[in-house]
Design an enzyme around this catalytic site. Structure first.
Site, PDB file in Angstrom:
ATOM      1  N   GLU A 165       0.753  -1.194  -0.102  1.00 33.56           N
ATOM      2  CA  GLU A 165       0.182   0.086  -0.198  1.00 33.56           C
ATOM      3  C   GLU A 165       0.875   1.241   0.025  1.00 33.56           C
ATOM      4  O   GLU A 165       0.890   2.211   0.905  1.00 33.56           O
ATOM      5  CB  GLU A 165      -0.820  -0.045   1.157  1.00 33.56           C
ATOM      6  CG  GLU A 165      -1.777  -1.164   1.213  1.00 33.56           C
ATOM      7  CD  GLU A 165      -2.924  -1.317   2.421  1.00 33.56           C
ATOM      8  OE1 GLU A 165      -2.541  -0.286   3.371  1.00 33.56           O
ATOM      9  OE2 GLU A 165      -3.764  -2.045   2.424  1.00 33.56           O
ATOM     10  N   GLU A 362      -4.895  -8.918   0.686  1.00 31.06           N
ATOM     11  CA  GLU A 362      -5.642  -8.538   2.080  1.00 31.06           C
ATOM     12  C   GLU A 362      -7.008  -8.300   1.484  1.00 31.06           C
ATOM     13  O   GLU A 362      -7.283  -7.719   0.622  1.00 31.06           O
ATOM     14  CB  GLU A 362      -5.085  -7.222   2.621  1.00 31.06           C
ATOM     15  CG  GLU A 362      -3.784  -7.383   3.341  1.00 31.06           C
ATOM     16  CD  GLU A 362      -3.483  -6.028   3.966  1.00 31.06           C
ATOM     17  OE1 GLU A 362      -4.209  -4.995   4.356  1.00 31.06           O
ATOM     18  OE2 GLU A 362      -2.085  -5.537   3.948  1.00 31.06           O
TER      19      GLU A 362
HETATM   20  O1  IFM Z   1      -3.725  -2.841   9.296  1.00 29.88           O
HETATM   21  C1  IFM Z   1      -3.634  -2.356   8.024  1.00 29.88           C
HETATM   22  C2  IFM Z   1      -2.469  -3.115   6.945  1.00 29.88           C
HETATM   23  O2  IFM Z   1      -1.332  -2.573   7.827  1.00 29.88           O
HETATM   24  C3  IFM Z   1      -2.597  -2.514   5.733  1.00 29.88           C
HETATM   25  N1  IFM Z   1      -3.858  -2.766   5.301  1.00 29.88           N
HETATM   26  C4  IFM Z   1      -5.109  -2.670   6.088  1.00 29.88           C
HETATM   27  C5  IFM Z   1      -4.989  -3.208   7.574  1.00 29.88           C
HETATM   28  C6  IFM Z   1      -6.335  -2.795   8.184  1.00 29.88           C
HETATM   29  O3  IFM Z   1      -6.714  -1.583   8.428  1.00 29.88           O
END
Ligand code: IFM
Length: 460
Positions: A165, A362
């Site tokens: 990200e 994710e």
């Molecule tokens: O905790 C975060 C992670 O570090 C990056 N993606 C979103 C997750 C949840 O908010």
């Protein structure tokens, strides 16, 4: 029956800062520093010092991964842990031992490690001395860190990612004030974004130049922008949101070039970054082998109602709105639930990004109510709500694969409830609940469903 391709990745993701704890970490990241100076900014004043204590418990944790039938797992190597001297690249021997044993333990148990190099964790030394990614010197030092990681673990790690990200540190640190150094400066934000893209490209090129033959990619949080209506102004608002939040990183990292419209808009606002011609060649040359996609919520946008005086952030071009027909997660700030967005993301990659191999790196459903009170009679945390929603999201991935999308896996966020930056442990996503007092890991109900899916490679 929803069948997945042979060898499909099923697993979870976490990051170094969020899981390891700071034991024996010689250098500190901006997170240790920020917590030290402003603990009240973090929910319940919980910082990154202990978190899941994976540093000490990784063997026990790998055995817990096996109980959920993971065949793959992502974490990150912390720059501030691995490197002792950032300028020379001298490594910390204890960190080499730790990461080496952790990676070996995963492989020994049939779990493919996906190793990420940057997950929001700028070493405080580099932030203080150079301004972190504000400065191209730090790009160079990041490449040195990556080189050390490749040399140390590249014989075993088959999947590397440069950044997780990468837009988030830009948003948090330079636009919206939720990451250190808490600046609000759009010009600097653009330079940091550009420097991160450059750092990514240099690391991808280096990996190949060093003769490594496995795979290297990047993980982007993609948030499809849906317009309120098909009215021209709403459509244009959605186009701009997509340009700033998705294509800004997707295009240079996957196609090797910046979207022309974005460059023009930045120029118009006098926000263009400092660019060298050779850097653009480096960006053009870098080819990732795969993409990781993080998806949580859709972005609902409409035409801007009141014009901002000057550009402070991308919302200069649009307003947000709440989908009146949307479904929402009652456990997390009423986040909209929109599984179809995953299908739309898959189609976008298939149609506009050459159907590059990708995996869902994710996907998560936060539930704030996972306290003792929600332990069911059979001893499990009852997160059936999560299973229902995951099922719906997985169906969308399955549909896209049936239509030719090159998706090769699904990782859920996260394995054990982990520390989540300013939210600390408020939002819990894990397959295992972390007892913050005892450090015990307690299985949640959803992990049983997931273990079955991972074992059979299908669900009904
Ligand atoms: O905790 C975060 C992670 O570090 C990056 N993606 C979103 C997750 C949840 O908010």
């Amino acid at each position: 029956m929803y069948n997945f391709p042979k060898g499909f990745f099923f697993g979870a993701a976490t990051s170094g800062v969020q899981s390891e704890g700071s034991k024996n970490q010689i250098n500190k990241s901006i997170w240790n520093h920020w917590f030290q100076i402003e603990p009240e900014k973090f929910i319940d004043e919980i910082g990154p010092e202990i978190v899941c204590d994976t540093y000490n418990k990784f063997k026990e944790d790998v055995s817990l991964m096996k109980e959920v039938n993971f065949n793959s797992f992502r974490t990150s190597i912390q720059w501030a842990r691995l490197i002792k001297d950032f300028e020379t690249g001298e490594v910390c021997e204890d960190a080499v031992r730790f990461y080496s044993e952790y990676i070996d333990e995963l492989i020994k148990n049939g779990i493919e490690p996906i190793i990420n190099l940057y997950h929001f964790d700028m070493p405080i030394y580099l932030q203080d001395k150079y301004g972190g990614f504000e400065n191209k010197k730090v790009v160079q030092l990041f490449v040195l860190f990556a080189q050390k990681a490749f040399e140390l673990f590249g014989d075993r790690v088959k999947y590397w990612t440069t950044f997780n990200e990468p837009i988030v540190p830009v948003e948090g640190g330079y636009l919206y004030n939720f990451h250190y150094p808490n600046k609000k400066d759009p010009k600097l934000a653009v330079q940091v974004a550009y420097n991160i893209i450059l750092a990514h490209s240099k690391v991808v090129n280096l990996y190949k130049e060093l003769g490594f033959t496995k795979q290297i990619g990047v993980i982007l949080n993609l948030t499809p922008s849906y317009p309120r209506s098909q009215n021209e102004k709403d459509l244009s608002a959605a186009y701009m949101a997509d340009l700033f939040f998705n294509r800004s990183f997707l295009d240079p990292m996957l196609k090797g070039e910046f979207p022309k419209d974005l460059c023009e808009v930045l120029k118009e606002h006098n926000l263009s970054p400092e660019i060298e011609k050779t850097e653009l060649e480096e960006i053009k040359k870098s080819k990732v082998d795969f993409l990781g996609v993080n998806y949580y919520v859709p972005r609902r946008v409409k035409a801007k109602e009141i014009k901002d005086e000057k550009f402070e952030n991308p919302e200069y071009y649009f307003d947000y709105y709440i989908n009146p027909e949307g479904r929402f997660n009652p456990y997390r700030d009423n986040n909209e639930i929109h599984p179809v967005a995953l299908y739309d993301i898959a189609k976008n990659i298939q149609e506009n990004y050459n159907n590059i191999p990708w995996y869902l790196a994710e996907i998560g459903i936060a539930m704030d109510l996972e306290s003792e009170g929600s332990i069911s009679e059979d001893g499990f945390i009852d997160d059936t709500f999560r299973t229902e929603l995951m099922r719906e999201h997985f169906i969308q991935i399955h549909k896209a694969i049936e239509e030719g999308s090159s998706c090769f896996g699904i990782h859920q966020w996260t394995f054990i409830d982990c520390w989540s930056w300013m939210n600390s442990f408020k939002r819990r996503y894990g397959f295992y609940r972390l007892d913050l007092v005892t450090g015990k890991r307690i299985k949640k109900k959803h992990s049983i469903w997931f273990a079955e899916v991972a074992k059979k490679n299908y669900f009904k």
